[in-house]
Design an enzyme around this catalytic site. Structure first.
Site, mmCIF file in Angstrom:
data_model
loop_
_atom_site.group_PDB
_atom_site.id
_atom_site.type_symbol
_atom_site.label_atom_id
_atom_site.label_comp_id
_atom_site.label_asym_id
_atom_site.label_seq_id
_atom_site.Cartn_x
_atom_site.Cartn_y
_atom_site.Cartn_z
ATOM 1 N N GLU A 18 33.285 28.384 44.407
ATOM 2 C CA GLU A 18 32.861 29.776 44.412
ATOM 3 C C GLU A 18 31.668 29.972 45.346
ATOM 4 O O GLU A 18 30.528 29.713 44.950
ATOM 5 C CB GLU A 18 32.472 30.207 43.001
ATOM 6 C CG GLU A 18 33.513 29.920 41.926
ATOM 7 C CD GLU A 18 32.902 29.889 40.535
ATOM 8 O OE1 GLU A 18 32.229 30.880 40.165
ATOM 9 O OE2 GLU A 18 33.069 28.886 39.825
ATOM 10 N N HIS A 36 28.664 36.137 35.059
ATOM 11 C CA HIS A 36 29.689 36.795 35.881
ATOM 12 C C HIS A 36 29.732 38.309 35.704
ATOM 13 O O HIS A 36 30.803 38.919 35.680
ATOM 14 C CB HIS A 36 31.059 36.202 35.591
ATOM 15 C CG HIS A 36 31.230 34.796 36.089
ATOM 16 N ND1 HIS A 36 30.635 34.335 37.230
ATOM 17 C CD2 HIS A 36 31.942 33.744 35.572
ATOM 18 C CE1 HIS A 36 30.973 33.061 37.424
ATOM 19 N NE2 HIS A 36 31.738 32.679 36.425
ATOM 20 N N HIS A 61 36.921 33.977 42.044
ATOM 21 C CA HIS A 61 36.930 32.947 41.002
ATOM 22 C C HIS A 61 38.332 32.354 40.832
ATOM 23 O O HIS A 61 38.812 32.163 39.716
ATOM 24 C CB HIS A 61 36.436 33.550 39.688
ATOM 25 C CG HIS A 61 35.889 32.548 38.713
ATOM 26 N ND1 HIS A 61 36.693 31.782 37.912
ATOM 27 C CD2 HIS A 61 34.619 32.197 38.425
ATOM 28 C CE1 HIS A 61 35.944 31.009 37.144
ATOM 29 N NE2 HIS A 61 34.669 31.239 37.442
#
Length: 336
Positions: free
Chosen positions: A298, A102, A173
């Site tokens: 996502e 991420h 997210h």
């Protein structure tokens, strides 16, 4: 900027203010932080739909990207390394010292964005990532616009431009739970939720959650979610393939319902894949979230795409514009 100015709700470690702005209308109530462009609150007809924190400082380091825009590259990059135009780049290995996850420990979800425009039904935030930030090449100018576009519908539009070839993969997210108590309190697990994902294939992963490179059919496997199925105790942290190309307009990528709720959520997006994560590790954040108290859908590029030449490219070059649209559409279901 309109007279709907954001209000200060906290302070970043460097002393800069964390600001919050709100959108209301069409049955939705939305609160967004400058920190991480976080969707801190998303209510549908007065009922909370997402996990959030009352203390904005919890978003600085503790929350597992709750509601945030993650990047520069969402999901995982194997061993924190990729090669672009003959140059190999090393990124922080912020997942168990092994993989890059991420965008790194100080990815976009930990940065303080700027509110550029706020209206009654729309707001825009911007962030400029420096060349070399978290190891990525190129200065990246990012824009995130949240807009209430129809009854129960929140659209997120993400764009980015660069001054040097780089890789980009942005997503939101947010953790959803359609059974959250209206007055607060512990969130039930998402085990009684049913999920439908219109994907005929998925990406198998190794023990470190890195794609093997195969694109496998879901038929005959537990990953066949083309018809809605109760999640139960099944574990999911996998990318489902929607196509090889980014679509011009959002297409349905997932639908969520829950026994005991009369609300349905449809997620639509332009991305070629959607990661379904069951929130197994939420308890590790130390914020009182139980494991599996929220689920994520996502929309994104293929995980580890820079290391798989056969995957759709996640490269962005000067003169190009990255664009990703995600829509959350809430409806009341009859007969519930």
């Amino acid at each position: 900027m309109s007279d709907r100015a954001p209000i200060p709700v906290g302070t970043m470690p460097d002393g800069s203010p964390i600001l919050e702005a709100r959108l209301e209308g069409e049955g939705l109530g939305v609160a967004v932080l400058s920190l991480g462009a976080v969707i801190r609150r998303l209510d549908f007809r007065g009922h909370p739909m997402v996990l959030g924190r009352d203390d904005p400082h919890d978003y600085v380091a503790k929350t597992p990207q709750c509601g945030a825009i993650v990047g520069r590259f969402a999901n995982r990059i194997a061993e924190g390394r990729f090669t672009l135009d003959g140059t190999t780049y090393a990124l922080p290995r912020n997942e168990a010292g092994r993989n890059h996850l991420h965008g790194g420990a100080q990815g976009f979800s930990r940065r303080n964005w700027t509110f550029a425009e706020i209206g009654d039904r729309t707001l825009t935030l911007t962030y400029r990532a420096q060349d070399g930030e978290e190891g990525y090449p190129g200065a990246l100018a990012v824009t995130c616009t949240y807009a209430i576009t129809a009854p129960g519908a929140l659209r997120t539009t993400l764009t980015a431009t660069t001054d040097r070839a780089t890789i980009v993969n942005l997503t939101n997210h947010t953790y959803f739970n359609l059974l959250l108590p209206r007055e607060g309190g512990p969130a039930p697990t998402i085990d009684d939720h049913a999920v439908e994902i219109p994907a005929s294939s998925y990406l198998p992963v190794d023990e470190a959650q890195i794609p093997t490179g195969a694109v496998a059919p879901v038929a005959g496997t537990r990953f066949d979610l083309r018809r809605a199925r109760r999640i139960g105790a099944e574990a999911f942290d996998h990318a489902f393939v929607l196509g090889r190309d980014t679509s011009a307009e959002p297409r349905p990528v997932g639908r969520v319902t829950a026994a005991g709720s009369d609300v349905a959520l449809v997620v639509a997006a332009t991305a070629p894949a959607v990661q379904f994560y069951d929130g197994t590790h939420l308890a590790k954040a130390g914020l009182g979230f139980a494991a599996r108290s929220g689920l994520c859908l996502e929309p994104e590029a293929f995980p580890d795409a820079p290391n798989h030449p056969d995957f759709p490219s996640a490269t962005l070059r000067p003169g190009e514009t990255y664009r990703q649209i995600i829509e959350y559409r809430f409806t009341k279901e009859t007969g519930q």
